[in-house]
Design an enzyme around this catalytic site. Structure first.
Site, PDB file in Angstrom:
ATOM      1  N   ARG A  90       0.837  -1.193   0.000  1.00 36.60           N
ATOM      2  CA  ARG A  90       0.000   0.000   0.000  1.00 36.60           C
ATOM      3  C   ARG A  90       0.877   1.250   0.000  1.00 36.60           C
ATOM      4  O   ARG A  90       1.955   1.263   0.635  1.00 36.60           O
ATOM      5  CB  ARG A  90      -0.854  -0.039   1.263  1.00 36.60           C
ATOM      6  CG  ARG A  90      -1.866   1.085   1.430  1.00 36.60           C
ATOM      7  CD  ARG A  90      -3.070   0.856   0.586  1.00 36.60           C
ATOM      8  NE  ARG A  90      -4.206   1.669   0.977  1.00 36.60           N
ATOM      9  CZ  ARG A  90      -5.181   1.997   0.141  1.00 36.60           C
ATOM     10  NH1 ARG A  90      -5.158   1.616  -1.124  1.00 36.60           N
ATOM     11  NH2 ARG A  90      -6.212   2.697   0.555  1.00 36.60           N
ATOM     12  N   THR A 363      -9.457   0.461  -9.499  1.00 36.81           N
ATOM     13  CA  THR A 363      -8.622  -0.533  -8.836  1.00 36.81           C
ATOM     14  C   THR A 363      -8.740  -1.743  -9.745  1.00 36.81           C
ATOM     15  O   THR A 363      -9.648  -1.819 -10.566  1.00 36.81           O
ATOM     16  CB  THR A 363      -9.156  -0.849  -7.402  1.00 36.81           C
ATOM     17  OG1 THR A 363      -9.030   0.319  -6.604  1.00 36.81           O
ATOM     18  CG2 THR A 363      -8.452  -2.009  -6.720  1.00 36.81           C
ATOM     19  N   THR A 381      -4.051  -0.849  -7.077  1.00 37.99           N
ATOM     20  CA  THR A 381      -4.864   0.348  -7.310  1.00 37.99           C
ATOM     21  C   THR A 381      -4.036   1.609  -7.433  1.00 37.99           C
ATOM     22  O   THR A 381      -2.939   1.693  -6.872  1.00 37.99           O
ATOM     23  CB  THR A 381      -5.876   0.512  -6.150  1.00 37.99           C
ATOM     24  OG1 THR A 381      -6.767   1.570  -6.450  1.00 37.99           O
ATOM     25  CG2 THR A 381      -5.199   0.788  -4.821  1.00 37.99           C
ATOM     26  N   ASN A 383      -6.308   4.080  -6.932  1.00 31.36           N
ATOM     27  CA  ASN A 383      -7.547   4.595  -6.368  1.00 31.36           C
ATOM     28  C   ASN A 383      -8.563   4.889  -7.461  1.00 31.36           C
ATOM     29  O   ASN A 383      -8.983   3.982  -8.156  1.00 31.36           O
ATOM     30  CB  ASN A 383      -7.302   5.805  -5.453  1.00 31.36           C
ATOM     31  CG  ASN A 383      -8.525   6.089  -4.581  1.00 31.36           C
ATOM     32  OD1 ASN A 383      -9.292   5.178  -4.298  1.00 31.36           O
ATOM     33  ND2 ASN A 383      -8.717   7.315  -4.157  1.00 31.36           N
ATOM     34  N   GLU A 402      -4.381   8.123  -3.805  1.00 26.37           N
ATOM     35  CA  GLU A 402      -4.766   7.293  -2.659  1.00 26.37           C
ATOM     36  C   GLU A 402      -4.968   8.109  -1.383  1.00 26.37           C
ATOM     37  O   GLU A 402      -5.584   7.641  -0.439  1.00 26.37           O
ATOM     38  CB  GLU A 402      -3.669   6.242  -2.425  1.00 26.37           C
ATOM     39  CG  GLU A 402      -4.188   4.876  -2.108  1.00 26.37           C
ATOM     40  CD  GLU A 402      -4.841   4.217  -3.293  1.00 26.37           C
ATOM     41  OE1 GLU A 402      -6.054   3.962  -3.232  1.00 26.37           O
ATOM     42  OE2 GLU A 402      -4.148   3.955  -4.296  1.00 26.37           O
ATOM     43  N   ASP A 405      -8.221   8.105   0.382  1.00 21.83           N
ATOM     44  CA  ASP A 405      -8.685   6.996   1.235  1.00 21.83           C
ATOM     45  C   ASP A 405      -8.439   7.271   2.719  1.00 21.83           C
ATOM     46  O   ASP A 405      -8.925   6.542   3.576  1.00 21.83           O
ATOM     47  CB  ASP A 405      -8.018   5.670   0.830  1.00 21.83           C
ATOM     48  CG  ASP A 405      -8.777   4.986  -0.304  1.00 21.83           C
ATOM     49  OD1 ASP A 405      -9.906   5.411  -0.612  1.00 21.83           O
ATOM     50  OD2 ASP A 405      -8.241   4.021  -0.882  1.00 21.83           O
ATOM     51  N   SER A 435     -10.202  -0.858   1.138  1.00 24.90           N
ATOM     52  CA  SER A 435     -11.239  -1.901   1.084  1.00 24.90           C
ATOM     53  C   SER A 435     -10.769  -3.110   0.284  1.00 24.90           C
ATOM     54  O   SER A 435     -11.512  -4.087   0.130  1.00 24.90           O
ATOM     55  CB  SER A 435     -12.512  -1.361   0.425  1.00 24.90           C
ATOM     56  OG  SER A 435     -13.029  -0.310   1.183  1.00 24.90           O
ATOM     57  N   GLY A 455     -13.363  -1.659  -7.065  1.00 22.18           N
ATOM     58  CA  GLY A 455     -14.661  -1.021  -6.815  1.00 22.18           C
ATOM     59  C   GLY A 455     -14.797  -0.240  -5.530  1.00 22.18           C
ATOM     60  O   GLY A 455     -15.905  -0.122  -5.001  1.00 22.18           O
ATOM     61  N   GLY A 456     -13.704   0.314  -4.969  1.00 21.33           N
ATOM     62  CA  GLY A 456     -13.859   1.112  -3.744  1.00 21.33           C
ATOM     63  C   GLY A 456     -14.492   0.285  -2.644  1.00 21.33           C
ATOM     64  O   GLY A 456     -14.192  -0.892  -2.487  1.00 21.33           O
TER      65      GLY A 456
HETATM   66  N1  GLY Z   1      -8.474   2.795  -3.305  1.00 20.21           N
HETATM   67  C1  GLY Z   1      -9.496   1.859  -2.991  1.00 20.21           C
HETATM   68  C2  GLY Z   1      -9.165   1.047  -1.777  1.00 20.21           C
HETATM   69  O1  GLY Z   1      -8.000   0.834  -1.474  1.00 20.21           O
HETATM   70  O2  GLY Z   1     -10.061   0.653  -1.097  1.00 20.21           O
END
Ligand code: GLY
Length: 553
Positions: A90, A363, A381, A383, A402, A405, A435, A455-456
């Site tokens: 991440r 993503t 992702t 984002n 990102e 988030d 997510s 998909g967020g």
């Molecule tokens: N950017 C979407 C997630 O990491 O949930």
């Protein structure tokens, strides 16, 4: 602060003993044909699932700019030689980031600042992630795994109509919102059905191929990166890049029914959310069999969603910065207490659903199983679709957005409508809550299912519903990815987002119960399921959505 009440979890060192026959074949489910061809070729040539994943990640950075990346990050859930592992690559907030960086002098969130443009980017993690995955598990050479991506960037790839639609949409919406980014300069000339070459990206990939992680985080790439930042008002510098480290974490390992689920720990909210959802579903329905996508089914899962998202907003964040109560949130007694006042007949008042413990629509995802029954579930992702919209000119890749988030301000929703608080506030070097939920399910120690989605916040619903479709409703792999899904996340109040395909009479009954239903879009699930001794793979909607699955014999 929290009691450690259960033995639900965890650890990568558990060796799962296989007592059933594993699948006899390899399979990939990929978001596009280029990644499907490159990864399946690695498998055919004797590479393992992690080798194939590394090749796919770099190809997607070229052929799926909406989400595939070297300018973003992700999570990789791994099952290899009977052991579970999890790689967190991440992005992190840069050193100069601070809690109130997206607020004006009156304390109000400045619209779009965390979502578009240079300040929306976190320090990218993908290259170090792939480097660490390769160091630990790779059997093919690093150069060989990056070669297909370099070729596609240098020689070009044929632009899929969906990519062109997305580019047109993005340019139009940036213009409409007055967002000043250099996206159209780099992608505006791509045309559906035509060859699209990315020479600057090819040069960056060549440095990564030659120098490994240092080809991105140090040397010429890092210098060009930080110069671009300085010239354009960004805050990521060479030290941020040099310091970035992907992290091996213990995955969450949890028994659901007779299966072992291996899924994403914090800073993902997804693993906890999926397991809360699946477990509470069984608790609420008891012995009953609810029909797929019936009113009761959608309602009960929406009620559970309220509770899941209330917990998410309060407790979840980067475990290196905040104490995330993973075990308490998955404790069976806790989940029983959360589930007990869910009624089949009425909606609970949104304002009464509080956290329970005492105290992008983009993503992309891919799933792989190799000939030895090892599996990779990888979600990556930048984002939102095409990330920040900013391309580092001389490096040729899109920067993530990102930072959106994080919780820019307690209680203010991000682009996915998710709210958060202290646990997910911005701090330098901290990872923003995600997510992404790459998940592997075992059956007697053998891989039964590999799933994940973009998909967020809807990722979580896509993943747990793909599991229920296969395991509760015995759907085959294609039905499991293609049947209509729905999502409820506490806020907006009583709103269920759904695909077309939910029966009109069900929608009417949901309205009668008091829900507002809106048709929305979800990410494409990439699923592999073993049935008997064969793995079957499906990419949701297939070629229409530019996905491709390949089953090797
Ligand atoms: N950017 C979407 C997630 O990491 O949930």
């Amino acid at each position: 602060m929290f009691n450690n009440v259960s033995a639900v979890l965890v650890c990568s060192l558990v060796l799962f003993v296989s007592t059933a026959s594993a699948g006899q074949n390899a399979a990939v489910a990929m978001p596009d044909r280029y990644s499907a061809i490159a990864s399946s070729k690695v498998l055919k040539d004797g590479g393992n699932a992690i080798d194939a994943a590394i090749a796919a990640q770099f190809v997607l950075a070229v052929t799926l700019p909406e989400a595939g990346n070297i300018g973003g990050g992700g999570f990789m859930t791994i099952y290899k030689d009977g052991q579970a592992n999890f790689l967190d690559y991440r992005e992190v907030a840069p050193q100069k980031a601070h809690r109130d960086m997206y607020l004006d002098k009156n304390g109000h969130v400045i619209p779009n600042l965390s979502l578009y443009g240079i300040l929306s980017a976190g320090v990218p993690g993908s290259v170090d992630g792939m480097w660490k995955a390769h160091k630990k598990y790779g059997t093919k050479s690093w150069q060989a795994l990056i070669a297909p991506a370099i070729e596609l960037a240098e020689q070009g790839h044929i632009v899929h109509p969906k990519m062109w639609d997305n580019i047109e949409w993005r340019i139009k919406t940036f213009d409409e919102q007055g967002i000043k980014v250099n996206f159209s300069k780099h992608f505006g000339h791509a045309k559906a059905g035509e060859l699209f070459k990315q020479p600057a990206l090819a040069s960056t990939l060549k440095r990564i191929s030659k120098f490994g992680r240092d080809g991105f985080y140090k040397g010429e790439t890092a210098k060009l990166f930080s110069q671009f930042m300085e010239e354009n008002g960004g805050i990521i510098n060479e030290t941020d890049l040099a310091n970035y480290q992907a992290v091996w974490r213990e995955p969450i390992v949890y028994n659901w029914r007779d299966h072992t689920v291996i899924t994403a720990p914090p800073p993902s909210s997804g693993g906890i959310a999926i397991l809360q959802w699946l477990t509470m579903f069984d608790l609420v329905k008891g012995e009953q069999k609810l029909a797929h996508n019936s009113t009761d089914y959608v309602h009960v899962l929406s009620e559970i969603g309220k509770r899941v998202f209330a917990d998410r907003a309060e407790y979840l964040g980067d475990p290196d910065f905040v104490n995330v109560p993973v075990e308490p949130l998955l404790n069976i007694d806790y989940l029983k207490s959360r589930a007990k006042n869910i009624s089949f007949d009425k909606i609970s008042a949104t304002n009464h659903i509080k956290p329970g413990l005492k105290e992008s629509t983009d993503t992309t995802h891919f799933s792989i199983v190799d000939q030895w029954g090892n599996a990779v579930s990888n979600t990556t992702t930048i984002n939102y679709t095409f990330g920040s919209g900013v391309v580092i000119d001389e490096l040729g890749f899109l920067l993530n957005d990102e930072m959106d988030d994080f919780s820019a301000k307690a209680g203010v929703a991000n682009v996915f409508g998710a709210v958060g608080g202290k646990a997910n506030e911005i701090q330098p070097n901290k990872r923003m809550l995600s997510s992404m939920s790459p998940t592997i399910m075992l059956d007697n120690g053998n891989v039964k299912l590999v799933t994940g989605s973009p998909g967020g916040t809807t990722i979580i619903s896509s993943v747990y519903q793909s599991i229920l479709n296969a395991m509760e409703f015995d759907m085959d792999v294609k039905q499991s990815v293609n049947s209509a899904r729905f999502h409820h996340q506490l806020w907006p109040k009583d709103q269920i987002e759904h695909y077309s395909g939910i029966d009109a009479s069900v929608l009417k009954s949901l309205h009668d119960l008091g829900y507002n239903t809106i048709q929305g879009s979800f990410g494409d699930v990439q699923l592999i399921i073993r049935s008997g001794d064969k793995y079957h793979a499906a990419s949701e909607a297939g070629e229409l959505n530019r996905g491709m699955s390949i089953t090797l014999e």
